[in-house]
Design a protein around this motif. Structure first.
Motif, PDB file in Angstrom:
ATOM      1  N   GLU A  81      34.731 -15.169  16.249  1.00 19.93           N
ATOM      2  CA  GLU A  81      33.711 -14.711  15.318  1.00 19.93           C
ATOM      3  C   GLU A  81      33.272 -15.849  14.393  1.00 19.93           C
ATOM      4  O   GLU A  81      34.050 -16.764  14.103  1.00 19.93           O
ATOM      5  CB  GLU A  81      34.230 -13.562  14.430  1.00 19.93           C
ATOM      6  CG  GLU A  81      34.734 -12.341  15.169  1.00 19.93           C
ATOM      7  CD  GLU A  81      36.228 -12.369  15.382  1.00 19.93           C
ATOM      8  OE1 GLU A  81      36.831 -11.288  15.533  1.00 19.93           O
ATOM      9  OE2 GLU A  81      36.817 -13.481  15.379  1.00 19.93           O
ATOM     10  N   SER A  82      32.051 -15.758  13.919  1.00 17.21           N
ATOM     11  CA  SER A  82      31.545 -16.688  12.922  1.00 17.21           C
ATOM     12  C   SER A  82      30.452 -15.999  12.122  1.00 17.21           C
ATOM     13  O   SER A  82      29.958 -14.934  12.522  1.00 17.21           O
ATOM     14  CB  SER A  82      31.016 -17.966  13.579  1.00 17.21           C
ATOM     15  OG  SER A  82      29.947 -17.666  14.444  1.00 17.21           O
ATOM     16  N   GLY A  83      30.074 -16.613  11.003  1.00 23.19           N
ATOM     17  CA  GLY A  83      28.959 -16.099  10.219  1.00 23.19           C
ATOM     18  C   GLY A  83      29.327 -15.370   8.947  1.00 23.19           C
ATOM     19  O   GLY A  83      28.448 -14.954   8.193  1.00 23.19           O
ATOM     20  N   GLY A  84      30.620 -15.189   8.709  1.00 22.22           N
ATOM     21  CA  GLY A  84      31.021 -14.525   7.475  1.00 22.22           C
ATOM     22  C   GLY A  84      30.793 -15.408   6.259  1.00 22.22           C
ATOM     23  O   GLY A  84      30.440 -16.581   6.375  1.00 22.22           O
ATOM     24  N   GLY A  85      30.987 -14.818   5.074  1.00 24.06           N
ATOM     25  CA  GLY A  85      30.826 -15.579   3.852  1.00 24.06           C
ATOM     26  C   GLY A  85      30.681 -14.688   2.652  1.00 24.06           C
ATOM     27  O   GLY A  85      30.942 -13.477   2.718  1.00 24.06           O
ATOM     28  N   SER A 102      22.013 -10.168   3.077  1.00 27.53           N
ATOM     29  CA  SER A 102      22.197 -10.024   4.526  1.00 27.53           C
ATOM     30  C   SER A 102      23.091 -11.120   5.073  1.00 27.53           C
ATOM     31  O   SER A 102      23.152 -12.226   4.519  1.00 27.53           O
ATOM     32  CB  SER A 102      20.839 -10.098   5.237  1.00 27.53           C
ATOM     33  OG  SER A 102      19.993  -9.045   4.834  1.00 27.53           O
ATOM     34  N   LEU A 103      23.771 -10.794   6.149  1.00 22.83           N
ATOM     35  CA  LEU A 103      24.539 -11.760   6.937  1.00 22.83           C
ATOM     36  C   LEU A 103      24.406 -11.391   8.399  1.00 22.83           C
ATOM     37  O   LEU A 103      24.224 -10.215   8.737  1.00 22.83           O
ATOM     38  CB  LEU A 103      26.019 -11.735   6.552  1.00 22.83           C
ATOM     39  CG  LEU A 103      26.476 -12.451   5.279  1.00 22.83           C
ATOM     40  CD1 LEU A 103      27.959 -12.183   5.048  1.00 22.83           C
ATOM     41  CD2 LEU A 103      26.214 -13.934   5.352  1.00 22.83           C
ATOM     42  N   ARG A 104      24.545 -12.380   9.245  1.00 19.57           N
ATOM     43  CA  ARG A 104      24.557 -12.152  10.689  1.00 19.57           C
ATOM     44  C   ARG A 104      25.849 -12.723  11.247  1.00 19.57           C
ATOM     45  O   ARG A 104      26.073 -13.932  11.182  1.00 19.57           O
ATOM     46  CB  ARG A 104      23.366 -12.821  11.370  1.00 19.57           C
ATOM     47  CG  ARG A 104      23.218 -12.475  12.846  1.00 19.57           C
ATOM     48  CD  ARG A 104      22.308 -13.472  13.520  1.00 19.57           C
ATOM     49  NE  ARG A 104      21.798 -13.000  14.786  1.00 19.57           N
ATOM     50  CZ  ARG A 104      21.301 -13.819  15.716  1.00 19.57           C
ATOM     51  NH1 ARG A 104      21.247 -15.118  15.491  1.00 19.57           N
ATOM     52  NH2 ARG A 104      20.834 -13.318  16.852  1.00 19.57           N
ATOM     53  N   ALA A 161      27.738 -11.726  21.174  1.00 20.98           N
ATOM     54  CA  ALA A 161      27.318 -10.488  20.532  1.00 20.98           C
ATOM     55  C   ALA A 161      27.074 -10.773  19.053  1.00 20.98           C
ATOM     56  O   ALA A 161      27.627 -11.734  18.492  1.00 20.98           O
ATOM     57  CB  ALA A 161      28.379  -9.410  20.694  1.00 20.98           C
ATOM     58  N   TYR A 162      26.275  -9.925  18.441  1.00 18.77           N
ATOM     59  CA  TYR A 162      25.875 -10.150  17.061  1.00 18.77           C
ATOM     60  C   TYR A 162      26.010  -8.856  16.249  1.00 18.77           C
ATOM     61  O   TYR A 162      25.921  -7.759  16.786  1.00 18.77           O
ATOM     62  CB  TYR A 162      24.422 -10.616  16.989  1.00 18.77           C
ATOM     63  CG  TYR A 162      24.118 -11.821  17.839  1.00 18.77           C
ATOM     64  CD1 TYR A 162      23.593 -11.681  19.117  1.00 18.77           C
ATOM     65  CD2 TYR A 162      24.365 -13.111  17.364  1.00 18.77           C
ATOM     66  CE1 TYR A 162      23.316 -12.785  19.903  1.00 18.77           C
ATOM     67  CE2 TYR A 162      24.092 -14.220  18.139  1.00 18.77           C
ATOM     68  CZ  TYR A 162      23.569 -14.048  19.406  1.00 18.77           C
ATOM     69  OH  TYR A 162      23.311 -15.153  20.181  1.00 18.77           O
ATOM     70  N   LEU A 163      26.179  -9.030  14.959  1.00 16.13           N
ATOM     71  CA  LEU A 163      26.106  -7.903  14.038  1.00 16.13           C
ATOM     72  C   LEU A 163      25.231  -8.343  12.864  1.00 16.13           C
ATOM     73  O   LEU A 163      25.650  -9.185  12.057  1.00 16.13           O
ATOM     74  CB  LEU A 163      27.493  -7.491  13.540  1.00 16.13           C
ATOM     75  CG  LEU A 163      27.502  -6.231  12.661  1.00 16.13           C
ATOM     76  CD1 LEU A 163      27.133  -4.999  13.496  1.00 16.13           C
ATOM     77  CD2 LEU A 163      28.875  -6.030  12.008  1.00 16.13           C
ATOM     78  N   GLN A 164      24.012  -7.817  12.836  1.00 17.26           N
ATOM     79  CA  GLN A 164      23.105  -8.091  11.730  1.00 17.26           C
ATOM     80  C   GLN A 164      23.396  -7.082  10.630  1.00 17.26           C
ATOM     81  O   GLN A 164      23.307  -5.874  10.850  1.00 17.26           O
ATOM     82  CB  GLN A 164      21.653  -7.974  12.186  1.00 17.26           C
ATOM     83  CG  GLN A 164      20.642  -8.181  11.079  1.00 17.26           C
ATOM     84  CD  GLN A 164      20.634  -9.609  10.550  1.00 17.26           C
ATOM     85  OE1 GLN A 164      20.697 -10.563  11.320  1.00 17.26           O
ATOM     86  NE2 GLN A 164      20.582  -9.760   9.234  1.00 17.26           N
ATOM     87  N   MET A 165      23.735  -7.582   9.449  1.00 15.73           N
ATOM     88  CA  MET A 165      24.118  -6.724   8.335  1.00 15.73           C
ATOM     89  C   MET A 165      23.126  -6.917   7.197  1.00 15.73           C
ATOM     90  O   MET A 165      23.013  -8.021   6.644  1.00 15.73           O
ATOM     91  CB  MET A 165      25.538  -7.063   7.868  1.00 15.73           C
ATOM     92  CG  MET A 165      26.579  -7.001   8.968  1.00 15.73           C
ATOM     93  SD  MET A 165      28.265  -7.220   8.376  1.00 15.73           S
ATOM     94  CE  MET A 165      28.181  -8.905   7.789  1.00 15.73           C
TER      95      MET A 165
END
Length: 126
Positions: free
Chosen positions: A6-10, A17-19, A79-83
């Protein structure tokens, strides 16, 4: 064997928003259903969203419906999770997971999943 990263946290402010991305390797990605889960301190792991192996079916938890969108690109093994519209209650470690399935279904039950990533921290705070 399937490996997931996984990547993209913060850190993001409320309303932001985060992806998240989940990169897979080691096996045929398009044979696996993918799920995103999260775990906050002191709480059980919670299913957030899942997507079937073909991408034709998704299933979102009520707590994220209308704010989070799961997707996948089988050509990129990702795979992605757009938040969107993030809230402090979304703060958690987010994990992606996979299980082999040719059915056009997916499950938000963590016990269904065989492979897990290491997790990425998402913190929503002002």
């Amino acid at each position: 064997q399937l490996q997931l990263v996984e990547s993209g946290g913060g850190l993001v402010q409320p309303g932001g928003s985060l992806r998240l991305s989940c990169a897979a390797s080691g096996s045929d990605f398009d044979w696996y259903a993918i799920g995103w889960f999260r775990q906050a301190p002191g709480k059980d792991r919670e299913g957030v969203s899942c997507i079937s192996s073909s991408g034709g079916t998704t299933n979102d938890a009520d707590s994220v419906k209308g704010r989070f969108t799961i997707s996948r690109d089988n050509a990129k093994n990702t795979a992605y999770l757009q938040m969107n519209s993030l809230e402090p209650s979304d703060t958690a470690v987010y994990y992606c997971a996979a299980y082999g399935s040719s059915w056009s279904l997916c499950a938000n039950d963590p016990s269904s999943y065989d492979y897990w990533g290491q997790g990425t921290q998402v913190t929503v705070s002002s």
